[in-house]
Design a protein around this motif. Structure first.
Motif, PDB file in Angstrom:
ATOM      1  N   LYS A 286       7.318  -1.106  13.110  1.00  0.00           N
ATOM      2  CA  LYS A 286       8.297  -1.115  14.183  1.00  0.00           C
ATOM      3  C   LYS A 286       8.008  -2.276  15.134  1.00  0.00           C
ATOM      4  O   LYS A 286       6.846  -2.621  15.377  1.00  0.00           O
ATOM      5  CB  LYS A 286       8.269   0.221  14.911  1.00  0.00           C
ATOM      6  CG  LYS A 286       8.762   1.388  14.055  1.00  0.00           C
ATOM      7  CD  LYS A 286       8.701   2.711  14.794  1.00  0.00           C
ATOM      8  CE  LYS A 286       9.254   3.846  13.929  1.00  0.00           C
ATOM      9  NZ  LYS A 286       9.155   5.163  14.623  1.00  0.00           N
ATOM     10  N   PRO A 287       9.039  -2.889  15.703  1.00  0.00           N
ATOM     11  CA  PRO A 287       8.856  -4.108  16.513  1.00  0.00           C
ATOM     12  C   PRO A 287       7.876  -3.941  17.668  1.00  0.00           C
ATOM     13  O   PRO A 287       7.132  -4.878  17.979  1.00  0.00           O
ATOM     14  CB  PRO A 287      10.271  -4.401  17.014  1.00  0.00           C
ATOM     15  CG  PRO A 287      11.172  -3.772  16.017  1.00  0.00           C
ATOM     16  CD  PRO A 287      10.464  -2.542  15.533  1.00  0.00           C
ATOM     17  N   GLU A 288       7.870  -2.771  18.283  1.00  0.00           N
ATOM     18  CA  GLU A 288       6.994  -2.580  19.438  1.00  0.00           C
ATOM     19  C   GLU A 288       5.511  -2.581  19.067  1.00  0.00           C
ATOM     20  O   GLU A 288       4.636  -2.684  19.935  1.00  0.00           O
ATOM     21  CB  GLU A 288       7.337  -1.278  20.167  1.00  0.00           C
ATOM     22  CG  GLU A 288       7.183  -0.006  19.345  1.00  0.00           C
ATOM     23  CD  GLU A 288       8.443   0.410  18.601  1.00  0.00           C
ATOM     24  OE1 GLU A 288       8.569   1.615  18.295  1.00  0.00           O
ATOM     25  OE2 GLU A 288       9.288  -0.469  18.330  1.00  0.00           O
ATOM     26  N   LEU A 289       5.219  -2.476  17.770  1.00  0.00           N
ATOM     27  CA  LEU A 289       3.834  -2.510  17.314  1.00  0.00           C
ATOM     28  C   LEU A 289       3.346  -3.926  17.015  1.00  0.00           C
ATOM     29  O   LEU A 289       2.165  -4.130  16.724  1.00  0.00           O
ATOM     30  CB  LEU A 289       3.667  -1.663  16.049  1.00  0.00           C
ATOM     31  CG  LEU A 289       4.110  -0.197  16.131  1.00  0.00           C
ATOM     32  CD1 LEU A 289       3.857   0.503  14.806  1.00  0.00           C
ATOM     33  CD2 LEU A 289       3.410   0.520  17.271  1.00  0.00           C
ATOM     34  N   ASP A 290       4.224  -4.896  17.112  1.00  0.00           N
ATOM     35  CA  ASP A 290       3.871  -6.269  16.742  1.00  0.00           C
ATOM     36  C   ASP A 290       3.120  -6.945  17.885  1.00  0.00           C
ATOM     37  O   ASP A 290       3.657  -7.812  18.597  1.00  0.00           O
ATOM     38  CB  ASP A 290       5.129  -7.049  16.375  1.00  0.00           C
ATOM     39  CG  ASP A 290       4.805  -8.369  15.695  1.00  0.00           C
ATOM     40  OD1 ASP A 290       3.629  -8.579  15.330  1.00  0.00           O
ATOM     41  OD2 ASP A 290       5.727  -9.188  15.531  1.00  0.00           O
ATOM     42  N   ILE A 291       1.842  -6.555  18.046  1.00  0.00           N
ATOM     43  CA  ILE A 291       1.023  -7.097  19.126  1.00  0.00           C
ATOM     44  C   ILE A 291      -0.053  -8.043  18.591  1.00  0.00           C
ATOM     45  O   ILE A 291      -1.015  -8.348  19.285  1.00  0.00           O
ATOM     46  CB  ILE A 291       0.384  -5.966  19.961  1.00  0.00           C
ATOM     47  CG1 ILE A 291      -0.562  -5.121  19.100  1.00  0.00           C
ATOM     48  CG2 ILE A 291       1.471  -5.093  20.590  1.00  0.00           C
ATOM     49  CD1 ILE A 291      -1.379  -4.120  19.909  1.00  0.00           C
ATOM     50  N   TRP A 292       0.121  -8.498  17.362  1.00  0.00           N
ATOM     51  CA  TRP A 292      -0.834  -9.452  16.788  1.00  0.00           C
ATOM     52  C   TRP A 292      -0.871 -10.747  17.602  1.00  0.00           C
ATOM     53  O   TRP A 292       0.171 -11.238  18.071  1.00  0.00           O
ATOM     54  CB  TRP A 292      -0.429  -9.819  15.361  1.00  0.00           C
ATOM     55  CG  TRP A 292      -0.522  -8.757  14.316  1.00  0.00           C
ATOM     56  CD1 TRP A 292       0.518  -8.193  13.638  1.00  0.00           C
ATOM     57  CD2 TRP A 292      -1.719  -8.176  13.781  1.00  0.00           C
ATOM     58  NE1 TRP A 292       0.044  -7.282  12.725  1.00  0.00           N
ATOM     59  CE2 TRP A 292      -1.321  -7.249  12.790  1.00  0.00           C
ATOM     60  CE3 TRP A 292      -3.075  -8.327  14.060  1.00  0.00           C
ATOM     61  CZ2 TRP A 292      -2.235  -6.490  12.057  1.00  0.00           C
ATOM     62  CZ3 TRP A 292      -3.992  -7.566  13.330  1.00  0.00           C
ATOM     63  CH2 TRP A 292      -3.567  -6.670  12.345  1.00  0.00           C
ATOM     64  N   GLU A 293      -2.047 -11.327  17.725  1.00  0.00           N
ATOM     65  CA  GLU A 293      -2.171 -12.705  18.205  1.00  0.00           C
ATOM     66  C   GLU A 293      -2.027 -13.626  16.995  1.00  0.00           C
ATOM     67  O   GLU A 293      -2.406 -13.258  15.876  1.00  0.00           O
ATOM     68  CB  GLU A 293      -3.534 -12.924  18.863  1.00  0.00           C
ATOM     69  CG  GLU A 293      -3.769 -12.101  20.124  1.00  0.00           C
ATOM     70  CD  GLU A 293      -2.918 -12.553  21.285  1.00  0.00           C
ATOM     71  OE1 GLU A 293      -2.494 -13.730  21.282  1.00  0.00           O
ATOM     72  OE2 GLU A 293      -2.668 -11.731  22.188  1.00  0.00           O
ATOM     73  N   PRO A 294      -1.473 -14.827  17.175  1.00  0.00           N
ATOM     74  CA  PRO A 294      -1.329 -15.747  16.038  1.00  0.00           C
ATOM     75  C   PRO A 294      -2.659 -15.977  15.323  1.00  0.00           C
ATOM     76  O   PRO A 294      -3.661 -16.313  15.950  1.00  0.00           O
ATOM     77  CB  PRO A 294      -0.821 -17.035  16.698  1.00  0.00           C
ATOM     78  CG  PRO A 294      -0.091 -16.560  17.918  1.00  0.00           C
ATOM     79  CD  PRO A 294      -0.879 -15.380  18.416  1.00  0.00           C
ATOM     80  N   GLY A 295      -2.667 -15.760  14.020  1.00  0.00           N
ATOM     81  CA  GLY A 295      -3.854 -15.978  13.217  1.00  0.00           C
ATOM     82  C   GLY A 295      -4.865 -14.847  13.274  1.00  0.00           C
ATOM     83  O   GLY A 295      -5.944 -14.959  12.669  1.00  0.00           O
ATOM     84  N   GLU A 296      -4.540 -13.762  13.970  1.00  0.00           N
ATOM     85  CA  GLU A 296      -5.505 -12.671  14.107  1.00  0.00           C
ATOM     86  C   GLU A 296      -5.756 -11.959  12.783  1.00  0.00           C
ATOM     87  O   GLU A 296      -6.820 -11.379  12.565  1.00  0.00           O
ATOM     88  CB  GLU A 296      -5.005 -11.671  15.158  1.00  0.00           C
ATOM     89  CG  GLU A 296      -6.047 -10.638  15.563  1.00  0.00           C
ATOM     90  CD  GLU A 296      -5.586  -9.787  16.723  1.00  0.00           C
ATOM     91  OE1 GLU A 296      -6.411  -9.002  17.230  1.00  0.00           O
ATOM     92  OE2 GLU A 296      -4.407  -9.884  17.123  1.00  0.00           O
ATOM     93  N   HIS A 297      -4.794 -11.988  11.910  1.00  0.00           N
ATOM     94  CA  HIS A 297      -4.975 -11.478  10.543  1.00  0.00           C
ATOM     95  C   HIS A 297      -4.318 -12.506   9.619  1.00  0.00           C
ATOM     96  O   HIS A 297      -3.097 -12.689   9.655  1.00  0.00           O
ATOM     97  CB  HIS A 297      -4.316 -10.103  10.367  1.00  0.00           C
ATOM     98  CG  HIS A 297      -4.625  -9.471   9.049  1.00  0.00           C
ATOM     99  ND1 HIS A 297      -5.651  -8.571   8.874  1.00  0.00           N
ATOM    100  CD2 HIS A 297      -4.052  -9.604   7.831  1.00  0.00           C
ATOM    101  CE1 HIS A 297      -5.701  -8.176   7.615  1.00  0.00           C
ATOM    102  NE2 HIS A 297      -4.728  -8.796   6.964  1.00  0.00           N
ATOM    103  N   ASN A 298      -5.115 -13.189   8.827  1.00  0.00           N
ATOM    104  CA  ASN A 298      -4.538 -14.236   7.981  1.00  0.00           C
ATOM    105  C   ASN A 298      -5.154 -14.204   6.590  1.00  0.00           C
ATOM    106  O   ASN A 298      -5.939 -13.318   6.265  1.00  0.00           O
ATOM    107  CB  ASN A 298      -4.674 -15.621   8.625  1.00  0.00           C
ATOM    108  CG  ASN A 298      -6.123 -15.993   8.900  1.00  0.00           C
ATOM    109  OD1 ASN A 298      -7.058 -15.409   8.355  1.00  0.00           O
ATOM    110  ND2 ASN A 298      -6.314 -16.980   9.766  1.00  0.00           N
ATOM    111  N   GLY A 299      -4.763 -15.148   5.760  1.00  0.00           N
ATOM    112  CA  GLY A 299      -5.256 -15.219   4.392  1.00  0.00           C
ATOM    113  C   GLY A 299      -4.609 -16.379   3.669  1.00  0.00           C
ATOM    114  O   GLY A 299      -3.460 -16.738   3.935  1.00  0.00           O
TER     115      GLY A 299
END
Length: 422
Positions: A286-299
């Motif tokens: 859900k959009p309200e859960l999109d609190i990632w910082e850029p690059g915080e989870h990558n691969g």
């Protein structure tokens, strides 16, 4: 003396002992099309496994293959990290228009890496980040992947033991009908949540499969899933549905939770999302859960652009008109009818069946029987695999594109294997 066949010698001598599927299917496969595989000696096998659910549209589906070949021939981007590409844009637009909008699902899309366990790891990480808590609730006989976070919410003791380190921050709860209906649904779970002396840390999320594939084709009732969603809402926990094996139409609808009328907070997809067996995974939330910082989870392999191409072709071809869902449910009725007859035969010795759509299991009281049946089925030209904590279930996962005649042929072969192992 045991003589290793020359054709298998390089696998026996060079490849790790960790290999598994090849032990039950001792052949060297060379090519495949639709629901048929062919080994290097040109023996034909009918496939009721479909790459563990990664080949819902069959092997080398001609529509998807054409799209892929056209893309490669024009030197389309193959590796793109998370860069913007025309292939990714086409997939996202098609996924939104064909899948999300018609179902009124507002999800953001994350590309966490190429495999199912990548999707699960990112879902667990996001849930903990959003809620600021560590504990995740999973269910008995669950399977969510082989990396450490996914293993921590997986039930199988053998697979958990392979971790080599403690698997923490996960708490198992009884899956639907685990206690044979003797205890009201979620009585134990809710009591632990409400009791400050229970020792249960308040979970960030609950992760569940609507049908436990590796756990034995354990089918959750729709009312149980609705009640679970309600428990999560009332106790401020995110609901994660792992749709890696049962999504992409395996149960009929594109998402396996649609029939329950619930909207999970987070959904994981992989296996057949590429449509062609190419590595690809999605984490939806859900959009309200999109609190990632850029690059915080990558691969490195998030941007498998050939997989975007085949995924887009699969959605356009099989999901734009609603016919795939109807066909899958019809094929499921064909399987169920055959399994009713099979389990009534004396040779079945009290076997029971369960499933939905094109995911079915036959459980045998003699827990060694399923392995023998799968072995005999292979000798007869049918590829099926076992499932369940003790490999006591014969699991049927044919391609969604299988024809009624092929399905009937495979079911006849399965019945023969049952009779010949009695």
């Amino acid at each position: 003396m045991t003589i290793t066949p020359p054709a298998l010698s390089v696998f026996e001598t060079l490849e790790s002992e960790v290999r598994s599927y090849c032990r039950g299917w001792p052949a060297v496969f060379d090519r495949a099309r639709g629901s048929r595989l062919y080994d290097e000696d040109d023996h034909t096998y009918l496939d009721f496994f479909a790459g563990a659910g990664a080949l819902n549209y069959g092997h080398n589906n001609p529509v998807l293959k054409r799209a892929l070949l056209d893309y490669l021939e024009r030197d389309g981007i193959t590796h793109g990290l998370d860069m913007g590409t025309t292939a990714k844009r086409a997939f996202l637009e098609t996924f939104q228009n064909v899948i999300l909008r018609p179902r009124d699902l507002p999800y953001k899309v994350m590309f966490p890496g190429p495999t199912g366990t990548n999707a699960v790891e990112s879902a667990l990480k996001l849930a903990r980040k959003v809620k600021g808590r560590e504990s995740i609730v999973s269910f008995t006989n669950a399977f969510h992947g082989m990396s450490l976070g996914s293993l921590a919410v997986t039930g199988n003791a053998f697979k958990r033991a392979g971790a080599g380190v403690p698997l923490v921050h996960g708490t198992p709860m009884p899956f639907d009908n685990y206690l044979d209906g003797q205890v009201p649904d979620f009585l134990w779970f809710e009591r632990l949540l409400q009791d400050s002396g229970s020792g249960l840390n308040h979970p960030a999320a609950v992760i569940v499969e609507t049908i436990q594939g590796e756990g034995g084709i354990n089918v959750a009732r729709l009312e149980w899933l609705r009640a679970l969603a309600d428990v999560c809402r009332r106790h401020d926990m995110l609901l994660i549905v792992d749709d890696i094996q049962m999504g992409c139409g395996r149960t009929g609808p594109f998402f396996s939770f649609e029939e329950a009328g619930i909207t999970p907070d987070i959904v994981t997809l992989s296996k057949s999302i590429s449509g062609y067996g190419l590595p690809m995974a999605l984490t939806l939330f859900k959009p309200e859960l999109d609190i990632w910082e850029p690059g915080e989870h990558n691969g490195t392999f998030r941007g498998n652009n050939p997989a975007f191409v085949t995924a887009t072709a699969a959605l356009d071809t099989y999901w734009a008109d609603g016919q795939t869902e109807k066909q899958t449910l019809a094929r499921g009725e064909q399987i169920e009818s055959a399994l009713v007859a099979l389990c009534a035969e004396p040779s079945a010795e009290g076997a029971t069946y369960r499933g939905r759509g094109l995911a079915w299991g036959v459980e045998f009281p003699d827990r060694a029987r399923a392995t023998a049946i799968c072995r005999r089925a292979f000798e007869l030209g049918l590829i099926v695999e076992t499932s369940g904590p003790d490999s006591e279930v014969v699991k049927l996962l044919p391609a969604l594109t299988i024809t009624p005649d092929e399905l009937e042929e495979g079911l006849r072969t399965l019945a023969r294997a049952v009779r010949e192992t009695a």
